[in-house]
Design an enzyme around this catalytic site. Sequence first.
Site, PDB file in Angstrom:
ATOM      1  N   HIS A 452      -0.053  -2.961   4.451  1.00  0.00           N
ATOM      2  CA  HIS A 452      -0.144  -1.537   4.806  1.00  0.00           C
ATOM      3  C   HIS A 452       1.169  -0.839   4.482  1.00  0.00           C
ATOM      4  CE1 HIS A 452      -0.418   1.922   7.845  1.00  0.00           C
ATOM      5  NE2 HIS A 452      -1.228   2.192   6.840  1.00  0.00           N
ATOM      6  N   HIS A 522      -4.982   6.307   1.621  1.00  0.00           N
ATOM      7  CA  HIS A 522      -5.483   7.294   2.593  1.00  0.00           C
ATOM      8  C   HIS A 522      -4.660   8.578   2.484  1.00  0.00           C
ATOM      9  CE1 HIS A 522      -8.112   5.033   5.640  1.00  0.00           C
ATOM     10  NE2 HIS A 522      -8.161   4.406   4.474  1.00  0.00           N
ATOM     11  N   GLU A 541      -9.424   7.297   1.101  1.00  0.00           N
ATOM     12  CA  GLU A 541     -10.015   7.949   2.271  1.00  0.00           C
ATOM     13  C   GLU A 541     -10.329   9.387   1.847  1.00  0.00           C
ATOM     14  OE1 GLU A 541      -7.511   9.321   5.318  1.00  0.00           O
ATOM     15  OE2 GLU A 541      -8.726   8.488   6.906  1.00  0.00           O
ATOM     16  N   GLU A 547     -11.750   7.480  11.821  1.00  0.00           N
ATOM     17  CA  GLU A 547     -10.594   7.686  12.714  1.00  0.00           C
ATOM     18  C   GLU A 547     -10.715   8.966  13.548  1.00  0.00           C
ATOM     19  OE1 GLU A 547      -7.001   8.156  10.440  1.00  0.00           O
ATOM     20  OE2 GLU A 547      -7.783   9.835   9.309  1.00  0.00           O
TER      21      GLU A 547
HETATM   22  C1  NOJ Z   1      -4.089   7.755   8.812  1.00  0.00           C
HETATM   23  C2  NOJ Z   1      -5.025   6.789   8.199  1.00  0.00           C
HETATM   24  O1  NOJ Z   1      -6.205   7.404   7.785  1.00  0.00           O
HETATM   25  C3  NOJ Z   1      -5.284   5.685   9.191  1.00  0.00           C
HETATM   26  O2  NOJ Z   1      -6.265   4.811   8.700  1.00  0.00           O
HETATM   27  C4  NOJ Z   1      -3.988   4.984   9.468  1.00  0.00           C
HETATM   28  O3  NOJ Z   1      -4.208   4.015  10.450  1.00  0.00           O
HETATM   29  C5  NOJ Z   1      -2.926   5.958   9.964  1.00  0.00           C
HETATM   30  N1  NOJ Z   1      -2.841   7.075   9.101  1.00  0.00           N
HETATM   31  C6  NOJ Z   1      -1.547   5.310  10.046  1.00  0.00           C
HETATM   32  O4  NOJ Z   1      -1.122   4.953   8.782  1.00  0.00           O
HETATM   33 CA    CA Z   2      -6.648   9.796   7.432  1.00  0.00          CA
END
Ligand code: NOJ
Ligand code: CA
Length: 789
Positions: A452, A522, A541, A547
């Site tokens: 990540h 994302h 994304e 989320e």
């Molecule tokens: C936004 C992202 O869409 C999400 O998946 C991620 O966990 C957080 N940012 C932190 O990076």
């Molecule tokens: Ca996001």
Amino acid sequence: MKIRCFIFLCLMVCMASAARGADKLTLKSPNGMLELTFSVEDGRPYYWLSRDGKPVVGKSRMGFTMEWRDDLDHAFVLRDSERTTFDEVWQPVWGEEAHIRNHYNELIVRLEQPVGKVESMDGSTKSRPTLMNIRFRLYDDGLGFRYEFPLATTPKDGSDPISNALVYFWVKEELTEFAMAGDHLAWWIPGDYDTQEFNYTESKLSEIRSLHAGAQVGGGWPWKSFSETGVQTALQMKTDDGLYINIHEAAVLDYPTANLDLDDKTMTFSIWLTPDATGYGARLQTPCITPWRTVQVCEKATDVLRSRLILNLNEPCALKDVSWIHPVKYMGVWWEMISDKNCWSYTNDFSSVRLPGNPSVPPSLQGYATDWTKAKPHGRHAANNANVRRYIDFAAKHGFDALLIEGWNIGWEDWYGKEKDFVFDFVTPYPDFDLPALNRYAHEKGIRLIMHHESSSSVNNYERWMDTAYRLMNQYGYDAVKSGYVGKIVPHGEHHYSQPIINHYHRAVVEAAKRHIMVNAHEAVRPTGLCRTWPNMIGNESAMGTEFRGGIRPGHTTILPFTRLQGGPMDYTPGIFETDMGNIISWGKGNQMKHTICNQLGLYVTFYSPLQMAADFPEHYAPYMDAFQFIKDVAVDWDTSLYLMAEPGAYIVTARHPKVSTLNKAAEAVGTLADGKKDMLSSMARYVYALPEEATAADLKNATARDVWYLGGVTDENAREVTVKLDFLKPSVTYEATIYTDGKDASGLTGEGYNPKSYTITTKKVTAKSKLKIRMAPCGGFAISLRAR
Ligand code: NOJ
Ligand code: CA
């Protein structure tokens, strides 16, 4: 001298024809239904599009406004034109089908602003003509066109090339219009330079202005409205006659992303480019091309889902070796943070953090670097060794390929909203995350860890660290990264969709490919089909995903396949079984997601992605393992997809047949993770080969793949009954169908009657003659797996 005379003559002919009034050319789609007309009238270029004689796009302007020189929208003459036909079938590395047909008729028009007809600050237009070509590709399902700026043009008689007055040039605005033929129904999100994380609004075009302010609420951050009628692409519309029109763009490279600005008196959209920090649209250098502007035109909603216009307009795969790219079904140490149960950060000890090794900090201040090894953990850090092992065990037991872990690296105490440059280093783990040991443990169990990289939108800093971070990934065997761009872009003043930042996203993908790394970004720009060229871009994304929890409106996932997914797959992160955030953490009370468990199962089929997540906690799946079985069994890469029923904002029913070769490949890929551990088998391989849970990859040798289909359905807040004909199954073969449906009392609609966890599972023998009648609850859905007996 001779050549000059010829050029002069040629110009005279063209100019004469312009002076006569109009130059008009037409082009038909391969089946003859769509007709494009291009014309130059009094020096101005226009196009329009009709279907079966009826207007789809009315007469629309083309061109650009420019800095330092006259605009590119007038004084044009049509120099020449050329037509071709193209028909090929290509094979995507992964996708919704094994073969894609790319069949179009093409018209290229070569335009010129003759010497002396326009002016420029550098005087180039005094000696050289300004050359701009427009390439139109007309498909049976729509139109693509782009502007091209050649270095020079070669006259047809073979005389010396004539150089373009444009060499380095700055575009202020693009003037391309899309004149709609009526006040269509539209599914839209507000125009923006930085985010697409909005709910969709369904309204007539004429209602956009009055609904615009309301439509901006609850979206991602930051957002900036540039117009009360600004909307984003892909914009799905429906005419009163039931025609589906979609405006989008393809292959956005070295150019900003476009919004659409509506003139709601004339129902005409025009392109609104995302400006860079200095206010310009694009800075270009010949030879160059713009992204494709696209208009999909489909008779049925299901045809929009079937359309591959955007992918087809992108260039073929640029990678010679794609053997390392594979679809991924994954879990994550992720929902713990999103649901607020735990967090990314490690400690509460620091009011601010400063990462060690920041080159911008003078030596005398380097001593202020934060030392996490001395900090007291706050006890809610999810990415700790024990918890990660727990997830690895669960994911391995159930045959997943990979596990994402967020919050593994130092800096999360201070990551958000600070517009900080040196925010992460992407290589230093927190004290309780043993990176080498956890990778070893995962690999032994057949699981790859997904890296990540949250950049916090500090593109400066990510560029600084990218190579080192990718090398760390190679060292420990990570083959996929989820990157993120939350918050305002650093360098300050740039936007998520401005040209320099578009170039950054692309560079991240290209550099990753060199190191055999797959990318899932994302908050990056919405995809425009570039995954055809760079298939290591396995996800994005770039829309409102899971989320947003209870903030997602019913029907959202029935719109995204018509809009966001037209450009490429989305990492929507489905699979949430515990829909009530109040059951996770006390302050989550009142935050309830609007879906049933069966709706989530249906998404694995209706929502295409080669990267699919089972996003919930292992302990939330534990009470519902019989429903979880569908997530285990379902494939993520397909050779055939059938869109059985669909209407944006209402429902989608899809059937898909897996690409068996990728199942073998996935099994092999897992098997090569760790020496001596060559017997891992993905869960979907177990299903397709009808092997028991404890089967290994070695058992594949003696097993035969069964014919397998998967079906999924989702609906909005309205309950629906659908009848699914199974006539796509092989004739004279009996299949066993496992049918996951909403319970009679199920409802994913919050409020009275909310009952998202009610479902029934039945098995049945079926054939190609069978019809299945299925009821979907409000905000519900269904899933079916079918395996030949
Ligand atoms: C936004 C992202 O869409 C999400 O998946 C991620 O966990 C957080 N940012 C932190 O990076
Ligand atoms: Ca996001």
